[in-house]
Design an enzyme around this catalytic site. Structure first.
Site, PDB file in Angstrom:
ATOM      1  N   ALA A 165       0.856  -1.185   0.000  1.00 59.07           N
ATOM      2  CA  ALA A 165       0.000   0.000   0.000  1.00 59.07           C
ATOM      3  C   ALA A 165       0.894   1.239   0.000  1.00 59.07           C
ATOM      4  O   ALA A 165       2.103   1.136   0.217  1.00 59.07           O
ATOM      5  CB  ALA A 165      -0.889   0.016   1.235  1.00 59.07           C
ATOM      6  N   LYS A 166       0.313   2.368  -0.241  1.00 62.09           N
ATOM      7  CA  LYS A 166       1.046   3.627  -0.096  1.00 62.09           C
ATOM      8  C   LYS A 166       0.041   4.741   0.117  1.00 62.09           C
ATOM      9  O   LYS A 166      -1.105   4.645  -0.333  1.00 62.09           O
ATOM     10  CB  LYS A 166       1.860   3.920  -1.370  1.00 62.09           C
ATOM     11  CG  LYS A 166       3.016   4.858  -1.126  1.00 62.09           C
ATOM     12  CD  LYS A 166       4.202   4.072  -0.616  1.00 62.09           C
ATOM     13  CE  LYS A 166       5.467   4.888  -0.541  1.00 62.09           C
ATOM     14  NZ  LYS A 166       6.634   3.988  -0.422  1.00 62.09           N
ATOM     15  N   GLY A 167       0.491   5.780   0.805  1.00 60.51           N
ATOM     16  CA  GLY A 167      -0.368   6.930   1.008  1.00 60.51           C
ATOM     17  C   GLY A 167       0.389   8.200   0.679  1.00 60.51           C
ATOM     18  O   GLY A 167       1.616   8.198   0.570  1.00 60.51           O
TER      19      GLY A 167
END
Ligand code: GLU
Length: 417
Positions: free
Chosen positions: A103-105
């Protein structure tokens, strides 16, 4: 059309799968992120006005475990970039074989323009907005570009306040005092050093005969510089956002690191009779044995790949090289160790931090560093074997390894419903 990091990712996936004769049906899920969330993050500025920032969290895959990946604060962050970064996390965790998806934000903001209070309010509001999809069993954020342990501590606190009890395992990269792990701040740079040593050993090269150029003096670049210097390598040029410094006989790295320790100091203001000041453009084409891009994506492109004067590239940043550049480098015989192995030390020690949090344990620094080395060495050996057996570049070998691991998990789990 401009550079699109996610399209870059998709092209490499197809190329890698085709090279080893995989059927698209076996990996089609990997081309589509599982979940994407875009949030508006309003905060009250110190002057009383309200500003609204755009934030993202993309979960690419949870086939092999909870989603995992950092959060970046950057004025150029956008959904395409975050989507690619999330996918690279799934692949990175698969390459080093830790039980996570990716994931990444991100928040589209230049954090240097915010006061500490504004930064805290932005972080807490963003954390509250992505709260429904994060958690120690679901998705575990961590630091990335322009975020640090303080920001992770605020996210941990915000999540914990909503739950009504302290949940250290919801983020990694925290301060030691609130459940961080020894060795986590240096882990990405340490992994870069370990991988560079493995590469040199493979080619029978003595670190003492090696010259290195490093682009970026953030957490990853500066720790890589320190550890490689300690191994005896000559670091001939380094840069930050303000430009670079160079000394063909080798920079005095402890002195340089001491200068930039104070976060407000930039290399353009570094004064020493033994260095020449150069632009970032010049830095990338400086003659050396190993070039280490440790800044942002899209740095080595078709426009400069022909001018690069090194034998090896170790990608400490995520996605610093475009596909077109990759092909040019391959033709020129430049050997490249891809990001999804080279910078995997950070997420590996994040995994150790999460395991400690879940078990309420604290491990010694020596144990953390030993285990990190074991993980990095094993991944290097596996990659090297796939690359040499199939005559592939390390990038394609890494993608093959990741695609195989993730698609095996997907297949075994079967399709819901
Ligand atoms: N942001 C780092 C990376 O790109 C670390 C991620 C993590 O520790 O979860 O690998």
């Amino acid at each position: 059309m401009g550079y699109n990091a996610y399209e870059n990712f998709l092209a490499v996936v197809d190329k890698a799968a085709k090279t080893v004769g995989m059927d698209e049906q076996d990996y089609i899920l990997l081309k589509h992120p599982e979940r994407e969330l875009t949030v508006s993050v309003p905060i009250k500025m110190d002057d009383g006005t309200i500003k609204v920032f755009e934030g993202y969290r993309v979960q690419h895959s949870s086939s092999r475990g909870p989603c995992k990946g950092g959060i970046r604060y950057h004025q150029d962050a956008d959904i395409n970039e975050v989507r690619a970064l999330a996918a690279w996390m799934s692949f990175k965790c698969a390459v080093v074989n830790i039980p996570y998806g990716g994931a990444k934000g991100g928040i589209k903001v230049d954090p240097s323009t915010l006061s500490k209070g504004e930064l805290e309010r932005l972080t807490r509001r963003y954390a509250a907005s992505i709260l429904p999809i994060i958690g120690p069993e679901k998705d575990i954020p961590a630091p990335d570009v322009n975020t640090n342990s303080q920001i992770m501590d605020w996210i941990m606190d915000t999540y914990s306040m909503m739950q009504g009890y302290t949940v250290p395992g919801v983020v990694t990269g925290k301060d030691l005092a609130v459940g961080g792990s020894l060795g986590r701040p240096e882990a990405t740079g340490r992994g870069v050093m370990i991988t560079t040593m493995n590469l040199l050993e493979k080619h029978n090269l003595d670190p003492k005969d090696i010259s290195i150029v490093i682009q970026g003096m953030g957490n990853v670049g500066s720790v890589s510089a320190k550890l490689l210097y300690e191994k005896g390598c000559k670091i001939v040029a380094v840069s930050d956002v303000s430009g670079g410094i160079r000394n063909k006989d080798g920079l005095d790295i402890p002195k340089v690191l001491d200068f930039i320790k104070d976060k407000k100091k930039l290399l353009k203001d570094y004064e020493s009779s033994d260095v020449e000041h150069i632009s970032n453009k010049e830095l990338l084409v400086t003659e050396c044995d190993v070039l280490i891009p440790a800044a942002m994506e899209n740095q080595i492109t078709k426009d400069n790949a022909n001018d690069i004067k090194c034998s090896y590239i170790v990608e400490a940043a995520n996605g610093p090289t475009t596909n077109e550049a990759d092909e040019i480098l391959e033709k020129r015989g430049i050997i490249l160790v891809p990001d999804i192995l080279a910078n995997a030390g950070g997420v590996t020690v994040s995994y150790f931090e999460w395991v400690q949090n879940l078990q309420s344990l604290t491990w010694d620094l020596e144990d953390v560093n030993d285990m990190l080395k074991k993980v990095m060495d094993k991944a290097w050996k596996e990659l090297d074997l796939i690359a040499s057996e199939n005559k592939l570049t390390y990038r394609i070998a890494a993608y093959v390894l990741a695609i195989r691991r993730i698609s095996t998990a997907t297949k075994l789990r079967g399709m819901f419903p």
